[in-house]
Write a protein that holds these residues in place. Structure first.
Motif, PDB file in Angstrom:
ATOM      1  N   VAL A 281       0.859  -1.180   0.000  1.00 37.48           N
ATOM      2  CA  VAL A 281       0.000   0.000   0.000  1.00 37.48           C
ATOM      3  C   VAL A 281       0.893   1.228   0.000  1.00 37.48           C
ATOM      4  O   VAL A 281       1.767   1.368   0.859  1.00 37.48           O
ATOM      5  N   LEU A 282       0.684   2.112  -0.956  1.00 39.61           N
ATOM      6  CA  LEU A 282       1.487   3.321  -1.085  1.00 39.61           C
ATOM      7  C   LEU A 282       0.587   4.538  -0.930  1.00 39.61           C
ATOM      8  O   LEU A 282      -0.417   4.669  -1.642  1.00 39.61           O
ATOM      9  N   MET A 290      -4.245   6.632  -2.448  1.00 42.14           N
ATOM     10  CA  MET A 290      -3.350   5.503  -2.208  1.00 42.14           C
ATOM     11  C   MET A 290      -3.377   4.572  -3.405  1.00 42.14           C
ATOM     12  O   MET A 290      -4.380   4.485  -4.128  1.00 42.14           O
ATOM     13  N   GLN A 291      -2.282   3.868  -3.587  1.00 46.19           N
ATOM     14  CA  GLN A 291      -2.206   2.818  -4.593  1.00 46.19           C
ATOM     15  C   GLN A 291      -1.989   1.474  -3.908  1.00 46.19           C
ATOM     16  O   GLN A 291      -1.282   1.390  -2.903  1.00 46.19           O
ATOM     17  N   ILE A 292      -2.612   0.437  -4.471  1.00 43.83           N
ATOM     18  CA  ILE A 292      -2.414  -0.944  -4.015  1.00 43.83           C
ATOM     19  C   ILE A 292      -1.627  -1.672  -5.094  1.00 43.83           C
ATOM     20  O   ILE A 292      -2.046  -1.730  -6.256  1.00 43.83           O
ATOM     21  N   TRP A 293      -0.473  -2.199  -4.712  1.00 48.96           N
ATOM     22  CA  TRP A 293       0.331  -3.017  -5.609  1.00 48.96           C
ATOM     23  C   TRP A 293       0.234  -4.469  -5.134  1.00 48.96           C
ATOM     24  O   TRP A 293       0.453  -4.758  -3.961  1.00 48.96           O
ATOM     25  N   SER A 305      -2.630  -2.637  -8.792  1.00 46.20           N
ATOM     26  CA  SER A 305      -3.923  -3.327  -8.909  1.00 46.20           C
ATOM     27  C   SER A 305      -5.119  -2.448  -8.577  1.00 46.20           C
ATOM     28  O   SER A 305      -6.238  -2.757  -8.985  1.00 46.20           O
ATOM     29  N   ALA A 306      -4.920  -1.366  -7.830  1.00 48.79           N
ATOM     30  CA  ALA A 306      -6.058  -0.500  -7.481  1.00 48.79           C
ATOM     31  C   ALA A 306      -5.540   0.857  -7.057  1.00 48.79           C
ATOM     32  O   ALA A 306      -4.410   0.988  -6.558  1.00 48.79           O
ATOM     33  N   PRO A 360     -13.379  -1.864  -6.178  1.00 41.88           N
ATOM     34  CA  PRO A 360     -11.985  -2.283  -6.373  1.00 41.88           C
ATOM     35  C   PRO A 360     -11.403  -3.039  -5.185  1.00 41.88           C
ATOM     36  O   PRO A 360     -10.191  -3.182  -5.074  1.00 41.88           O
ATOM     37  N   GLY A 361     -12.276  -3.514  -4.270  1.00 37.02           N
ATOM     38  CA  GLY A 361     -11.821  -4.286  -3.126  1.00 37.02           C
ATOM     39  C   GLY A 361     -11.663  -3.489  -1.862  1.00 37.02           C
ATOM     40  O   GLY A 361     -11.274  -4.036  -0.825  1.00 37.02           O
ATOM     41  N   TRP A 362     -11.970  -2.180  -1.907  1.00 34.17           N
ATOM     42  CA  TRP A 362     -11.777  -1.314  -0.748  1.00 34.17           C
ATOM     43  C   TRP A 362     -12.906  -0.296  -0.687  1.00 34.17           C
ATOM     44  O   TRP A 362     -13.372   0.194  -1.714  1.00 34.17           O
ATOM     45  N   THR A 363     -13.337   0.037   0.543  1.00 36.51           N
ATOM     46  CA  THR A 363     -14.365   1.055   0.743  1.00 36.51           C
ATOM     47  C   THR A 363     -13.931   1.975   1.876  1.00 36.51           C
ATOM     48  O   THR A 363     -13.705   1.523   3.003  1.00 36.51           O
TER      49      THR A 363
END
Length: 564
Positions: A281-282, A290-293, A305-306, A360-363
């Motif tokens: 998580v960045l 934030m970005q999810i790798w 990925s998100a 995208p897998g997050w709320t």
């Protein structure tokens, strides 16, 4: 989440100080009682009189029904001849937690806020500690070259002792290293720096920002990921670096690097299923997205990925810290973010993002259930310092609390002049402290459950640890009092009944005996005598009615709570 936090006072200070702040908080069981204690690094500086500076590591012991101040470790050594060489001249920075000497308990390491020195804090047991000073370059300079945005611990070389790693100053990598490692082959008085690194040509040239630890290649050994930029003069061309598979003899990691589209204020390894590598998580440098790798198998390869947007954005060029835990008890790891800047009128400095099954897998939880009104951060908050965000189960109810440090709050006198400072940390409780039956609310049923097992200890084979609210191994009156005081917490479908307060005056006392007697006559008689009270206040065994079975628990509650 409880919207309003529990506040722990770290220090009350006179008005002469100009900068007052908590720089880091860590949660760790320091005495082996299975309860997380709180370690707080903080400093106060008088710009006109450096000799009165305060730099402390303060320990609060978790005693089950609250927190007790257990230790104040003074980290300041003033040098009157050369003030710039004072130990922790500019203040405290990051705290790392690890078993550095391999003796089975947790030790601490405290880095400076712009200073080339470290304190290693050996845990001697019983909240006794031995501070040991160390210098990365073997001497004390006036340069103040290093200020780790992140300091962590893990056993990289597999010798049974944790090693300290921290990311070096984002501008001045004094000796050309991005990361500094420390270890010992004996006790903590012999901690020394080791020159571990990567021989591979690196894209990173400067401005290192954030650091995390995780097993990225599935070999059950700790690896590292950190962020930086290709340009050493300014922050351009951001890069994510992954170091894995330390070979101890040459001291080399294998390196992988990826170009990024955001400058990072924090990076976090997010645990996944046991056999899978963690996500990364960045957080961006403005506290807005934030970005999810995600990993591609166990090849130590990663891909975006998100991307998550809409965060408070209070900290331009400072960003936000990220921590991870299962906040809602669904078995999935969620995210908590804290803006690096924010003022007392900003209620959304801390936000929660839940992991979900829908794309995208997050709320992001809106509005945030965590009210940070009244708290502020120092404005001279260089890059990622202070970080001061931690998650952990402080109540023993399996749900993590949010713990955060902030800057001191000035106290003003009647004419608006600063008369002092109050420095606090905030703890937002997750769930109800007295909800021992885990149904989402503290009700008379929880109280009845504790009553039926009063006097039990963990020596019994059927001991119910949930009923031991203080987590001291016994179900005693202290546990009963906590549950009773918590009645009504998050109670949506009930009236927040307070069993045994049968005359509804807000207290359990001997005047309730008469009201209880009336309740035994039935709801109609009770309503005539006590029209504003609920008849079920006399339901002390939680079975949904009031009868002779409630007499014994009523007497027990009266004996335990009368006068409280």
């Amino acid at each position: 989440m409880r919207t309003s936090p529990l506040r722990l006072t770290v220090a009350n200070l006179p008005p002469e100080y100009d900068v007052v702040t908590v720089t880091d908080v860590e949660l760790v069981d320091l005495d082996g009682d299975r309860r997380l204690d709180v370690a707080v690094a903080w400093f106060a500086t008088d710009l006109q009189n450096g000799a009165v500076g305060r730099r402390f590591l303060t320990i609060f012991a978790n005693v089950g029904n609250g927190f007790a101040r257990a230790a104040d470790l003074d980290l300041f050594v003033y040098d009157a001849g050369v003030p710039a060489r004072s130990i922790f001249h500019n203040g405290t920075g990051e705290v790392a937690v690890g078993n550095f000497d391999g003796d089975g308990d947790f030790d601490l390491a405290v880095a400076a806020f712009y200073g080339d020195e470290l304190w290693f804090i050996e845990n001697l047991g019983g909240f006794q500690f031995a501070p040991r000073l160390a210098f990365p370059f073997g001497f004390n300079s006036t340069g103040n070259f290093i200020t780790p945005p992140r300091a962590l611990a893990a056993d990289f070389d597999g010798d049974g002792r944790d090693d300290l790693v921290y990311i070096v100053d984002p501008v001045l990598q004094v000796d050309g290293d991005f990361l500094h490692f420390w270890k010992t082959t004996g006790d903590m008085s012999a901690m020394f720096r080791v020159a571990w690194g990567s021989p591979a040509e690196s894209l990173i040239a400067g401005w290192t920002r954030a650091l995390t630890i995780g097993d990225f290649d599935g070999d059950r050994r700790p690896d590292l990921a950190f962020t930086g930029t290709r340009s050493s003069a300014e922050e351009r061309d951001p890069v994510l670096a992954l170091w894995r598979g330390l070979a101890p003899a040459p001291g080399h990691f294998q390196a992988r690097e990826w170009r990024l589209t955001i400058l990072c204020s924090d990076v976090l390894a997010l645990p996944g299923p046991p056999a899978a590598a963690p996500d990364l998580v960045l957080a961006d440098q403005h506290g807005m997205r934030m970005q999810i790798w995600s990993p591609i198998g166990l090849s130590a390869d990663y891909a975006l990925s998100a991307e998550l947007n809409g965060y408070a954005g209070l900290a331009v060029n400072r960003g936000m810290a990220v921590a991870a835990a299962d906040m809602d008890g669904d078995g999935r790891t969620d995210l908590v973010t804290k803006q690096k800047l924010g003022g007392p009128f900003d209620p959304n400095q801390i936000e929660i993002t839940l992991r979900t099954s829908a794309a995208p897998g997050w709320t992001r939880v809106q509005p945030t259930p965590v009210d940070t009104s009244g708290f502020r951060n120092i404005t001279n908050n260089q890059i990622l310092r202070p970080r001061n965000l931690a998650l952990g189960d402080l109540l023993g109810n399996t749900l993590p609390e949010i713990v955060a440090g902030f800057a001191g709050n000035p106290i003003e006198d009647k004419v608006g002049q600063r008369s002092g400072w109050t420095l606090e940390i905030a703890i937002w409780e997750n769930g109800c402290r007295g909800d021992v039956n885990r149904d989402g609310a503290t009700t008379r049923h929880d109280l009845a459950a504790v009553l039926t097992r009063l006097g039990d200890s963990d020596a019994l084979p059927n001991f119910d640890r949930d009923l031991d609210v203080t987590k001291d191994g016994y179900i005693l009156l202290d546990d009963l009092r906590i549950v009773h005081a918590d009645i009504g917490c998050q109670c949506i479908s009930c009236a927040g009944l307070a069993p045994a307060d049968t005359d509804c005056n807000g207290r359990v006392e001997f005047t309730d005996v008469e009201a209880f007697h009336v309740a035994l006559l039935g709801p109609a008689a009770y309503a005539v005598r006590y029209p504003s009270c609920d008849w079920l206040n006399a339901d002390c065994n939680g079975d949904g009615t009031v009868d002779f079975d409630d007499i014994e628990p009523f007497v027990a509650l009266l004996a335990a709570l009368a006068g409280d």
